[in-house]
Scaffold this motif. Structure first.
Motif, PDB file in Angstrom:
ATOM      1  N   GLN A 112       0.822  -1.212   0.000  1.00 17.98           N
ATOM      2  CA  GLN A 112       0.000   0.000   0.000  1.00 17.98           C
ATOM      3  C   GLN A 112       0.858   1.264   0.000  1.00 17.98           C
ATOM      4  N   VAL A 113       2.050   1.176   0.575  1.00 14.94           N
ATOM      5  CA  VAL A 113       2.927   2.348   0.658  1.00 14.94           C
ATOM      6  C   VAL A 113       3.528   2.667  -0.701  1.00 14.94           C
ATOM      7  N   LEU A 114       3.896   1.632  -1.442  1.00 15.70           N
ATOM      8  CA  LEU A 114       4.509   1.814  -2.763  1.00 15.70           C
ATOM      9  C   LEU A 114       3.476   1.542  -3.854  1.00 15.70           C
ATOM     10  N   ASN A 115       3.576   2.280  -4.936  1.00 17.53           N
ATOM     11  CA  ASN A 115       2.695   1.969  -6.064  1.00 17.53           C
ATOM     12  C   ASN A 115       3.285   0.804  -6.844  1.00 17.53           C
ATOM     13  N   ALA A 116       2.527   0.293  -7.793  1.00 21.39           N
ATOM     14  CA  ALA A 116       2.914  -0.930  -8.505  1.00 21.39           C
ATOM     15  C   ALA A 116       4.260  -0.809  -9.191  1.00 21.39           C
ATOM     16  N   SER A 117       4.520   0.329  -9.818  1.00 23.18           N
ATOM     17  CA  SER A 117       5.792   0.492 -10.542  1.00 23.18           C
ATOM     18  C   SER A 117       6.977   0.581  -9.583  1.00 23.18           C
ATOM     19  N   GLU A 118       6.769   1.164  -8.401  1.00 25.62           N
ATOM     20  CA  GLU A 118       7.846   1.257  -7.410  1.00 25.62           C
ATOM     21  C   GLU A 118       8.147  -0.104  -6.793  1.00 25.62           C
ATOM     22  N   LEU A 119       7.113  -0.918  -6.621  1.00 27.54           N
ATOM     23  CA  LEU A 119       7.280  -2.218  -5.984  1.00 27.54           C
ATOM     24  C   LEU A 119       7.805  -3.283  -6.947  1.00 27.54           C
ATOM     25  N   ARG A 120       7.546  -3.107  -8.226  1.00 25.73           N
ATOM     26  CA  ARG A 120       7.838  -4.147  -9.221  1.00 25.73           C
ATOM     27  C   ARG A 120       9.283  -4.665  -9.172  1.00 25.73           C
ATOM     28  N   PRO A 121      10.308  -3.806  -9.051  1.00 24.17           N
ATOM     29  CA  PRO A 121      11.688  -4.325  -9.058  1.00 24.17           C
ATOM     30  C   PRO A 121      12.011  -5.261  -7.900  1.00 24.17           C
ATOM     31  N   PHE A 122      11.204  -5.220  -6.841  1.00 30.41           N
ATOM     32  CA  PHE A 122      11.493  -6.018  -5.653  1.00 30.41           C
ATOM     33  C   PHE A 122      10.694  -7.318  -5.577  1.00 30.41           C
ATOM     34  N   LEU A 123       9.678  -7.441  -6.401  1.00 32.37           N
ATOM     35  CA  LEU A 123       8.670  -8.488  -6.210  1.00 32.37           C
ATOM     36  C   LEU A 123       9.223  -9.906  -6.133  1.00 32.37           C
ATOM     37  N   HIS A 124      10.224 -10.221  -6.913  1.00 35.10           N
ATOM     38  CA  HIS A 124      10.719 -11.597  -6.949  1.00 35.10           C
ATOM     39  C   HIS A 124      12.043 -11.747  -6.193  1.00 35.10           C
ATOM     40  N   HIS A 125      12.261 -10.860  -5.242  1.00 37.31           N
ATOM     41  CA  HIS A 125      13.494 -10.890  -4.452  1.00 37.31           C
ATOM     42  C   HIS A 125      13.117 -10.785  -2.972  1.00 37.31           C
TER      43      HIS A 125
ATOM     44  N   ALA B 127      12.090  -7.973   2.187  1.00 40.50           N
ATOM     45  CA  ALA B 127      12.295  -7.893   3.629  1.00 40.50           C
ATOM     46  C   ALA B 127      13.043  -6.620   3.999  1.00 40.50           C
ATOM     47  N   ALA B 128      13.961  -6.196   3.130  1.00 43.28           N
ATOM     48  CA  ALA B 128      14.715  -4.973   3.400  1.00 43.28           C
ATOM     49  C   ALA B 128      13.791  -3.749   3.426  1.00 43.28           C
ATOM     50  N   LEU B 129      12.757  -3.750   2.606  1.00 43.49           N
ATOM     51  CA  LEU B 129      11.785  -2.650   2.641  1.00 43.49           C
ATOM     52  C   LEU B 129      11.107  -2.588   4.004  1.00 43.49           C
ATOM     53  N   ASP B 130      10.719  -3.762   4.521  1.00 49.18           N
ATOM     54  CA  ASP B 130      10.115  -3.814   5.851  1.00 49.18           C
ATOM     55  C   ASP B 130      11.104  -3.338   6.912  1.00 49.18           C
ATOM     56  N   TYR B 131      12.359  -3.729   6.755  1.00 52.79           N
ATOM     57  CA  TYR B 131      13.391  -3.351   7.721  1.00 52.79           C
ATOM     58  C   TYR B 131      13.538  -1.829   7.782  1.00 52.79           C
ATOM     59  N   ILE B 132      13.585  -1.190   6.625  1.00 52.91           N
ATOM     60  CA  ILE B 132      13.758   0.266   6.575  1.00 52.91           C
ATOM     61  C   ILE B 132      12.617   0.972   7.289  1.00 52.91           C
ATOM     62  N   VAL B 133      11.392   0.534   7.015  1.00 50.36           N
ATOM     63  CA  VAL B 133      10.230   1.169   7.659  1.00 50.36           C
ATOM     64  C   VAL B 133      10.267   0.921   9.167  1.00 50.36           C
TER      65      VAL B 133
END
Length: 201
Positions: free
Chosen positions: A76-89, A94-100
């Motif tokens: 919900q925080v990131l839009n689809a295009s922002e999230l796309r590069p991370f989806l299969h990693h 997890a690093a996104l969760d860590y930062i928040v």
């Protein structure tokens, strides 16, 4: 069932009730609601869930979502295009969760035994002892059970939860050292006090 096909596979006898009683299980969403309300967290607070989805999530998360409607995840925080590069990693997700978690106003891990929660706790200490609610789950599950059985009133439950955690907020403290039993010591990364500014004892 694959593990039963291999004679050399290490088998563990896990007693779920015993592990929960010793505080070794994550709080359920229902238990988390009780703790948040007991701590006086306003229902309009935005709560970021730094975790993946759980089994039967729609039903299990219903109470939490009803009590605290401003629940968000990275999706919900990131839009689809922002999230796309991370989806299969998974590590990057997890690093996104860590930062928040590190940057949040308050961090409260409902499963404090995980490596990520401990690393976040230590990072927040390093950044100036940012508020981190370190749940005493062993005591909490006992209080929750007593509350559900009617042994404790809602006010009594809330008072005991607040009293128990008033000093468990990630403030400066020496790391517990247990000679000859390092497995029982405090995790270095959760409290790297040797690397932090000096504090008064």
């Amino acid at each position: 069932m694959i593990r039963y096909s291999y004679t050399g596979w290490k088998h563990k006898n896990i007693d779920a009730r015993s592990r929960r009683a010793h505080g070794a299980c994550p709080l359920t969403p229902e238990e988390t609601v009780l703790v948040l309300q007991a701590l006086g967290v306003d229902r309009n607070t935005t709560i970021y869930i730094a975790a993946g989805k759980i089994y039967n999530e729609e039903n299990r998360m219903a109470n939490l979502a009803m009590a605290y409607p401003n629940l968000v995840r990275k999706e919900q925080v990131l839009n689809a295009s922002e999230l796309r590069p991370f989806l299969h990693h998974n590590d990057e997700m997890a690093a996104l969760d860590y930062i928040v978690a590190v940057e949040s106003d308050i961090f409260m891990p409902t499963f404090g035994l995980g490596n990520m929660a401990k690393a976040v706790e230590g990072h927040r200490r390093y950044l100036g002892y940012k508020p981190t609610i370190l749940l005493n789950k062993k005591l909490l599950v006992s209080l929750i059970d007593d509350y559900k059985k009617g042994t404790l009133s809602r006010d009594e439950f809330a008072l005991l939860v607040k009293k128990t955690h008033e000093h468990l907020t990630g403030k400066p403290a020496r790391r517990r050292v247990v000679p000859d039993h390092p497995a029982f010591e405090d995790y270095f990364y959760s409290n790297p006090y040797e690397c932090l500014p000096p504090f008064l004892h």
